[in-house]
Design a protein around this motif. Sequence first.
Motif, PDB file in Angstrom:
ATOM      1  N   ASN A 136      32.945  48.763  -5.250  1.00 12.20           N
ATOM      2  CA  ASN A 136      32.852  49.487  -3.978  1.00 12.20           C
ATOM      3  C   ASN A 136      31.508  49.268  -3.291  1.00 12.20           C
ATOM      4  O   ASN A 136      30.940  50.183  -2.697  1.00 12.20           O
ATOM      5  N   TRP A 137      31.001  48.040  -3.363  1.00  5.87           N
ATOM      6  CA  TRP A 137      29.751  47.698  -2.664  1.00  5.87           C
ATOM      7  C   TRP A 137      30.076  47.113  -1.293  1.00  5.87           C
ATOM      8  O   TRP A 137      30.981  46.289  -1.161  1.00  5.87           O
ATOM      9  N   HIS A 138      29.346  47.556  -0.297  1.00  7.17           N
ATOM     10  CA  HIS A 138      29.455  47.005   1.049  1.00  7.17           C
ATOM     11  C   HIS A 138      28.067  47.010   1.667  1.00  7.17           C
ATOM     12  O   HIS A 138      27.238  47.881   1.370  1.00  7.17           O
ATOM     13  N   SER A 168      34.510  39.604  -2.003  1.00 11.33           N
ATOM     14  CA  SER A 168      35.592  40.581  -2.158  1.00 11.33           C
ATOM     15  C   SER A 168      35.620  41.199  -3.562  1.00 11.33           C
ATOM     16  O   SER A 168      36.021  42.364  -3.727  1.00 11.33           O
ATOM     17  N   GLN A 174      27.820  49.755 -13.469  1.00 12.44           N
ATOM     18  CA  GLN A 174      29.265  49.948 -13.381  1.00 12.44           C
ATOM     19  C   GLN A 174      30.101  48.755 -13.838  1.00 12.44           C
ATOM     20  O   GLN A 174      31.271  48.921 -14.184  1.00 12.44           O
ATOM     21  N   GLN A 207      33.163  44.042  -3.726  1.00 19.01           N
ATOM     22  CA  GLN A 207      33.632  45.085  -2.806  1.00 19.01           C
ATOM     23  C   GLN A 207      34.783  45.866  -3.416  1.00 19.01           C
ATOM     24  O   GLN A 207      34.830  47.103  -3.334  1.00 19.01           O
ATOM     25  N   GLN A 208      35.692  45.170  -4.061  1.00 17.95           N
ATOM     26  CA  GLN A 208      36.880  45.820  -4.607  1.00 17.95           C
ATOM     27  C   GLN A 208      36.593  46.517  -5.935  1.00 17.95           C
ATOM     28  O   GLN A 208      37.052  47.643  -6.167  1.00 17.95           O
ATOM     29  N   GLN A 209      35.836  45.859  -6.813  1.00 13.76           N
ATOM     30  CA  GLN A 209      35.627  46.414  -8.150  1.00 13.76           C
ATOM     31  C   GLN A 209      34.522  47.461  -8.194  1.00 13.76           C
ATOM     32  O   GLN A 209      34.614  48.443  -8.949  1.00 13.76           O
ATOM     33  N   GLN A 261      25.198  47.862   4.112  1.00 13.88           N
ATOM     34  CA  GLN A 261      24.932  49.043   4.912  1.00 13.88           C
ATOM     35  C   GLN A 261      24.088  48.730   6.143  1.00 13.88           C
ATOM     36  O   GLN A 261      23.921  49.583   7.010  1.00 13.88           O
TER      37      GLN A 261
END
Length: 335
Positions: free
Chosen positions: A308-310, A301, A242, A304-306, A312
């Motif tokens: 959408n990884w967080h 960040s 991505q 996370q923002q670009q 789990q």
Amino acid sequence: MSSIVVTGGAGFIGAHLVRFLTQHSQDDIIIIDKLSYAGHLGRLSDVLPLAQIHFYQTDVCDTTAISEILQQHQPWAVMHLAAESHVDRSIDAPQVFLHNNTQGTLSLLQATLKYWQRLAPNLQAAFRYLQVSTDEVFGDADDNGYLATETSPYKPSSPYSASKAAADHYVQAYQRTFGLPTLISYCTNNYGPDQFPEKLIPLAIERIKNGQTIPVYGDGLQKRDWLYVEDHAHALWLMLTQAKPNQSYVVAAGRPISNLHLLEALYIEVQTQLQRPVNQTPIEFVNDRLGHDRCYALDASKIQQQLNWHTQTSLQQGLAATVHQALHTPLNIHP
């Protein structure tokens, strides 16, 4: 092109990444690993029989051999994880880290560049070279609230982190000079099942299980951010599929914890799973490591923002899974 090269694919992070790729990609997975002391095919026993897996016991420093593999399999991506990673070993033998981490990266880059330059323009644009780096290239955060980002200056403290920093600089240079589409990830401390037992968490599990003390450097208040290895694999996949080329991303759980608090939680988990009483954590303080950084802390960040990884997996969940595997289905590897 329908294949992905993973160097160091029999290592701890590499094997988890390979398994993730088999579950999320239809590509052939080309594993390159010289099977040094920390590489073990037992980590891949469940996926090696798959038709999409191709394994080569090859050193990334062997540019000719790597070039032949690239030419044969025509990958659209190279994910470079092969590296010496133990700081203590780098203090004892820095030249080994220079050779394997820096020279190895340069050799792989050279083979990759020659392969990439022969591709058609549309395939060149789709190609990605992903360098897996480390938070240690940014050096000591001094436990003062400082969070390193993708643009923070490099301040390596150990021969290990210096060798990784130099490798990153070569990746950046090949992008700037030759236009090779690259990505760099900066990850915090990984942990999880099948990690080599010289690392803190598997070493501590083994010693707790055997009723031994756990050696801790200095005062044990050094802080690290612990990232579950499967969450890391997911981040690398998102970057590969991505992210725009020539980007870098910090990959971090964002929950720094002192070594003492980590070992307390680990001791409780091991004792609980073994159904043994929980007493005082059996810590043995030893002389501090040379050049030991007090704190690593990263700001994730951007990914996370670009992308959408967080994360789990909480630390408690990850430690429970890691301990369970170590106690019930340990991999037969020894330092």
